[in-house]
Design a protein around this motif. Structure first.
Motif, short mmCIF file in Angstrom:
data_model
loop_
_atom_site.label_atom_id
_atom_site.label_comp_id
_atom_site.label_asym_id
_atom_site.label_seq_id
_atom_site.Cartn_x
_atom_site.Cartn_y
_atom_site.Cartn_z
N ASP A 240 -13.32 14.10 12.60
CA ASP A 240 -12.37 13.21 11.93
C ASP A 240 -12.71 13.01 10.45
O ASP A 240 -11.80 12.88 9.63
N GLN B 74 0.83 -1.20 0.00
CA GLN B 74 0.00 0.00 0.00
C GLN B 74 0.87 1.25 0.00
O GLN B 74 1.93 1.28 0.62
N LEU C 222 -2.46 3.97 3.16
CA LEU C 222 -2.34 3.67 4.60
C LEU C 222 -3.00 4.75 5.44
O LEU C 222 -3.69 4.45 6.42
N ALA C 223 -2.78 6.00 5.08
CA ALA C 223 -3.40 7.11 5.80
C ALA C 223 -4.92 7.05 5.69
O ALA C 223 -5.64 7.28 6.67
N ALA D 220 -6.71 4.32 5.17
CA ALA D 220 -7.18 3.17 5.96
C ALA D 220 -7.24 3.53 7.44
O ALA D 220 -8.20 3.16 8.13
N HIS D 221 -6.25 4.26 7.92
CA HIS D 221 -6.24 4.65 9.34
C HIS D 221 -7.37 5.63 9.65
O HIS D 221 -8.09 5.47 10.65
N ALA D 222 -7.53 6.65 8.82
CA ALA D 222 -8.60 7.63 9.04
C ALA D 222 -9.97 6.95 8.97
O ALA D 222 -10.86 7.23 9.79
N TYR D 223 -10.12 6.07 8.02
CA TYR D 223 -11.39 5.36 7.85
C TYR D 223 -11.68 4.47 9.07
O TYR D 223 -12.80 4.46 9.59
N SER D 224 -10.68 3.75 9.53
CA SER D 224 -10.85 2.89 10.70
C SER D 224 -11.26 3.70 11.93
O SER D 224 -12.13 3.30 12.70
N THR D 225 -10.62 4.85 12.11
CA THR D 225 -10.97 5.73 13.23
C THR D 225 -12.43 6.16 13.13
O THR D 225 -13.17 6.12 14.11
N ARG E 120 -9.64 14.46 8.59
CA ARG E 120 -8.75 13.35 8.26
C ARG E 120 -9.25 12.52 7.07
O ARG E 120 -8.48 12.25 6.15
#
Length: 158
Positions: free
Chosen positions: A65, A3, A8-9, A11-16, A69
């Motif tokens: 967020d 990725q 990656l950014a 995926a992290h923002a989405y997960s949050t 984000r």
């Protein structure tokens, strides 16, 4: 396949955002079941205060967020150059790309969130009305996140 930093950014923002959304959905279900009446706002039970706090925290965090984000991460994953874009320009670009139904709608939802987060109405009737408006806005924010989810699965690489 490896990725990219943008993926990656995202995926992290989405997960949050998903974590906030799950807790917000639970709070909304409980609030609808509890159905606090205007007269109850002067003397809330401890459980009701906790539920209202949970709603307020998750609603404001999810919208914050998403705006700060997730939306920029989506644009970066789409290889948009957002370095010089203002927040309004990013919203307009998401609307142009079909990710956001209406930049004006998001701005209105943001206005409702800011009023909710920073104003404290004096009367129980005003507090009750503000909560009802915030609950409706939170449901719209959740619907927007659901739309992002659908588009992410079909429109983004990886």
């Amino acid at each position: 396949m490896k990725q990219t930093p943008e993926q990656l950014a995202l995926a992290h923002a989405y997960s949050t955002c998903l974590g906030h959304a799950e807790a917000l959905r639970e709070a909304l279900v409980d609030l609808h079941q509890r159905d606090l009446q205007e007269i109850e706002w002067d003397k809330l039970a401890k459980e009701d205060r906790r539920l209202l706090d949970q709603f307020a925290y998750r609603y404001t965090r999810l919208q914050d967020d998403m705006g700060a984000r997730l939306m920029p991460a989506i644009l970066r994953a789409l290889e948009e150059d957002i370095a010089a874009m203002s927040a309004v320009d990013r919203l307009n670009r998401l609307e142009q790309l079909g990710w956001l139904p209406s930049a004006a709608q998001w701005s209105e939802l943001r206005r409702i969130r800011n009023t909710f987060a920073h104003d404290y109405p004096e009367t129980p009737a005003e507090r009750h009305a503000q909560w009802r408006l915030a609950m409706a806005a939170a449901e719209q924010v959740l619907a927007l996140l659901d739309g992002f989810t659908a588009r992410m699965h079909t429109k983004l690489p990886g």
